[in-house]
Each structure stands twice: as C-alpha cells, then as structure tokens.
Enzyme design. Structure first.
Site, mmCIF file in Angstrom:
data_model
loop_
_atom_site.group_PDB
_atom_site.id
_atom_site.type_symbol
_atom_site.label_atom_id
_atom_site.label_comp_id
_atom_site.label_asym_id
_atom_site.label_seq_id
_atom_site.Cartn_x
_atom_site.Cartn_y
_atom_site.Cartn_z
ATOM 1 N N HIS A 154 0.866 -1.177 0.000
ATOM 2 C CA HIS A 154 0.000 0.000 0.000
ATOM 3 C C HIS A 154 0.906 1.230 0.000
ATOM 4 O O HIS A 154 1.706 1.429 0.906
ATOM 5 C CB HIS A 154 -0.911 0.024 1.222
ATOM 6 C CG HIS A 154 -1.875 1.172 1.213
ATOM 7 N ND1 HIS A 154 -3.134 1.092 0.647
ATOM 8 C CD2 HIS A 154 -1.758 2.440 1.687
ATOM 9 C CE1 HIS A 154 -3.743 2.246 0.769
ATOM 10 N NE2 HIS A 154 -2.939 3.084 1.398
ATOM 11 N N CYS A 155 0.763 2.044 -1.043
ATOM 12 C CA CYS A 155 1.641 3.207 -1.215
ATOM 13 C C CYS A 155 0.932 4.472 -0.733
ATOM 14 O O CYS A 155 -0.100 4.864 -1.299
ATOM 15 C CB CYS A 155 2.029 3.360 -2.683
ATOM 16 S SG CYS A 155 3.101 4.794 -2.977
ATOM 17 N N PRO A 156 1.466 5.153 0.279
ATOM 18 C CA PRO A 156 0.813 6.378 0.754
ATOM 19 C C PRO A 156 0.909 7.519 -0.249
ATOM 20 O O PRO A 156 0.076 8.434 -0.225
ATOM 21 C CB PRO A 156 1.582 6.706 2.040
ATOM 22 C CG PRO A 156 2.913 6.062 1.866
ATOM 23 C CD PRO A 156 2.660 4.816 1.075
ATOM 24 N N ASN A 160 -3.199 4.529 -2.413
ATOM 25 C CA ASN A 160 -3.846 3.339 -2.959
ATOM 26 C C ASN A 160 -2.843 2.196 -2.929
ATOM 27 O O ASN A 160 -1.657 2.411 -2.684
ATOM 28 C CB ASN A 160 -4.324 3.587 -4.393
ATOM 29 C CG ASN A 160 -5.507 2.713 -4.769
ATOM 30 O OD1 ASN A 160 -5.765 1.691 -4.136
ATOM 31 N ND2 ASN A 160 -6.241 3.115 -5.791
#
Length: 439
Positions: A154-156, A160
């Site tokens: 999960h990439c901040p 998403n």
C-alpha cells in the site's frame, strides 16, 4: 532457544476447508453507487501522500519551465524548443502514470468469491472482512479494507495499493519521475550559473554579487532576483532528493518484477526458508510464479495494450509446482505464527498513542516506523503477541477463552512495559517464548 516439537507444529497445521462465504457478488450496480464510487476515488487526493507528491511535481515543473525560459529561450533555437518540449513531456507522462496508478487501482477480489471446486478451497485463506476466499497472490489491505489482487504494497504517495492492474503504471511513474527531476535539476543549475555569471565582480579584496534585477535592454521576460534564486535552489533540492529516493524505489520494483514477485511474496519466500531451517524439515520451497525467463516475467506486467496479462486470479506456474504452492506455504506460516504466539495480560492502560510520553523515554524514541496501527489497552485485557521489538510488541486483543473478540479484529503495536506474560504460559508448556523481531 529451544526448538518446538515437530508434532506440535504439524498438528497445528491442517488443510481444512474455510467457512463458506455468506453471499455472492451482485452484478447489477445502480448508477448512484457508481457516482458514489467515483466521488470516493476523488477523495484519494485529500491525503498527505498525494498532496506532498503533487506539490513536489508542481514546484519542480513550474520552476523548470520558468528557468528554462531564462536560460534557453525556446523560440530562438531548435535546441531550446527541444529542451522545452521534453520538459513539458516529462510532466505530462509523470502525471499520466501517477493518476493511472491512483485511480485505476490494483483490482480487488470480488465480494463472495470462492474457487471453482470445493477441493481447492482447502488451500486458500478465507477473509472474514470481504466474506470471500483470498485468491492466489491476493492479500487483504487494512487501509483499503479489501482483498487486493497480486498486492505488492500500500503506497501512501498514491493513497492506494500497488497491485495487478496498476503495477505497470506505478513502476513507470517511479522511472519517469527521477528522469524528469534530473532534467529539471540540470536546468536549475544552468540557470543559476548563467544568471550569476554576469553578476559577480571581483575587487582587490572582496567578491561581490549583485542580485538586483538585471538592467539591460531589452529587459528579461521574467526577472531573476534574490527570491527567484532562492526558489530555484529550493526546487533543485527537491529534484535531487526525489531522484535519489524514487530512483531507489524503482530499482526495488524492477527487481521484483523481473523475478515475477511482489514485495510481499519476497518476504513470504524468505520466511519459508527460515521456517524450513528452523524445523529442519525435508521439504523444499520453490517460488511457483517465476517462469524462469526475466523477459517473460517482465511481459506479464508490461504489455503493449497497457493491461497486464491474466485476470489477476489465475496464474501460470513453473513446471513441478502446484497451483497453490504459495498459498499452502502461507497457511503453514500462519500455523507457525499461532504456535509461536505468546499470551500477555495488560498491567496498565495505554491510550494507543503513536509516541507515548508516559511510557518511558526509550519507548517514545523507539516507536515502530510503520503505518501499522497502535492498539489501546485497558488493565486486565488479554493480548496474543505474534512479534516484537525491544520496547514494543505486536498482537491481537483476545477474549478470556483465547479466541479473538467478537466483531472487528483488533490488532496493532503496544509498549512492552504495559503487559506481562500470563503465568500459565510457562517455558515447559510453550518453549517458543522468544518472539521473532520485525525485519
């Protein structure tokens, strides 16, 4: 540390069918639900990650355009025009892939999904939140609250997950951002050099720099004063920092793609080797999705159509591997995790603060650097710890009978000084008391 008896471990691991899902996914979706979904996607921009990322892109792009006009006027020479077009092209491609990665999303396991045959269900995990089985290579994301297809992380920065459908766009963004920043950094350096060149005067005993607006005829379209110099210097720092940080992320992503893995699967493979070595079993774990050719692995993510190969749920495996080799290993690791878990009882209250001042200086300064949540504790509650650091532990809140509490599963980090080991968990009953440290 004493080893766990093999019988205890293998008894804990049984490939039994998981509970059946309660409902299937309904195909008919009303228009109001679609509009709500679109509105929800736009809300992804209202997060510190996209705000910072888009701010950096905006600052570097605008300053690069302004400085390129000062340094290499695009309308006079072919080189200036090419430089300006390339600069605009970097910005467009970076934003295109960034928003694709954000709004296309990774793809999710349909609600209520289950394998075609009941025999296959015994090799899969069941997600109680999504009310569905987890398809091979999928994982439940706590932030998105969905089971993500071929989840990498999960990439901040895009707010998403990076997964099956947006892995290519995300990787292209990681490639294009450093390239565009390197071009912008070169423009910043050349602009500051050319603008300062005629402003430096050498006296007998001093060097003077005139940072007032240039007094020449014709006057420059954009004046270059002290504020412009400071802004260009700031943008240069952003460009260089982005080049290093994002460039390293691109190298990491490219490595896992060429091996047809994800970051999570690389971690699972490493834990599989540790598990086999720890229990000294005769089994051998072979990662099933690496087809043996880096080019073939690459083509599963990057295609001319822009869409990755496959549907994200069925995957080709290398010769000699079971279609559920990875999911079986995950079940074994979960069983191993249950065997190694230790029960603790809270001895004092904890509010769930990220950096608690009242729990000691060392606890405050060694707080885990992760987006994983903290769990609030009340004196007397039971926690099943699964891993730990020197001053922090991670686990699930459980009931007196040892099962998770009714409702949503509550788990997270908490200070080690707030709990004590339950008295009945003696070394003779549970010889695996040393928790594995987080890597």
């Amino acid at each position: 540390m004493e080893s766990i008896s093999r019988n205890t471990y293998f008894d804990a691991f049984k490939l039994s069918p998981s509970p059946a899902p309660i409902a299937h996914f309904k195909m008919g979706v009303p228009r109001s639900a679609v509009k709500f979904e679109n509105l929800h996607e736009l809300k992804r921009l209202c997060h510190w990650g996209p705000i910072i990322a888009l701010s950096v892109i905006t600052i570097c792009s605008i300053m690069a355009v302004i400085d390129s006009i000062l340094w290499y006027w695009p309308l006079d020479t072919a080189g200036g025009s090419l430089n300006f077009i390339m600069l605009i092209n970097w910005t467009v491609m970076i934003l295109y892939n960034y928003f694709n990665a954000m709004f296309i999303g990774p793809g999710y396991v349909p609600t209520g999904w289950k394998p075609a045959t009941s025999e296959d269900a015994m090799y899969l995990q069941y997600c109680k939140v999504c009310q569905a089985y987890k398809a091979p290579r999928s994982h439940h994301c706590r932030k998105c609250n969905r089971c993500v297809l071929k989840m990498d992380h999960h990439c901040p920065w895009i707010n998403n997950c990076c997964g099956h459908h947006n892995h290519a766009s995300f990787t292209l963004f990681l490639l294009l951002a450093p390239l565009g920043c390197m071009h912008a950094a070169f423009i910043f350096i050349m602009t500051m050099y050319t603008q300062l060149y005629n402003r430096v005067s050498f006296g007998w005993s001093s060097v003077k720099i005139d940072m007032s607006f240039a007094k020449r005829d014709p006057r420059p379209i954009i004046p270059f004063g002290l504020s412009a110099f400071a802004t260009s210097l700031f943008a240069l720092g952003l460009a260089l920092g982005t080049t290093i940080a994002v460039g390293m992320l691109f190298i990491i992503q490219l490595k896992v793609i060429l091996r047809n893995k994800t970051s999570i699967e690389s971690w699972i493979e490493e834990k599989a080797k540790d598990r086999i070595q720890y229990y000294q079993t005769a089994e051998t774990f072979i990662f099933p999705y690496d087809v043996g050719s880096k080019w073939k692995n690459f083509k599963q993510v990057f295609t001319w159509s822009g869409s990755p190969e496959g549907n994200g749920m069925d995957w080709p495996v290398r010769e000699g591997c079971h279609p559920y080799t990875l999911t079986i290993e995950q079940l074994k690791q979960k069983a191993d995790k249950r065997v190694r878990s230790v029960r603790y009882r809270a001895t004092e209250d904890y509010s769930g603060a990220c950096c608690p001042l009242t729990k000691g200086i060392k606890t405050f300064f060694t707080t885990p650097c992760t987006e994983e949540p903290r769990i609030d504790l009340q004196k007397g509650e039971l926690i099943l710890a699964t891993r730990g650091l020197r001053y922090w532990m991670y686990g699930d809140r459980i009931s007196e009978d040892g099962s998770p509490k009714v409702g949503t599963r509550v788990r997270g980090w908490f200070p080690r000084r707030c709990v004590e080991k339950c008295l009945h968990d003696t070394d003779s009953e549970n010889p695996h008391k040393e928790e594995k440290k987080t890597r």
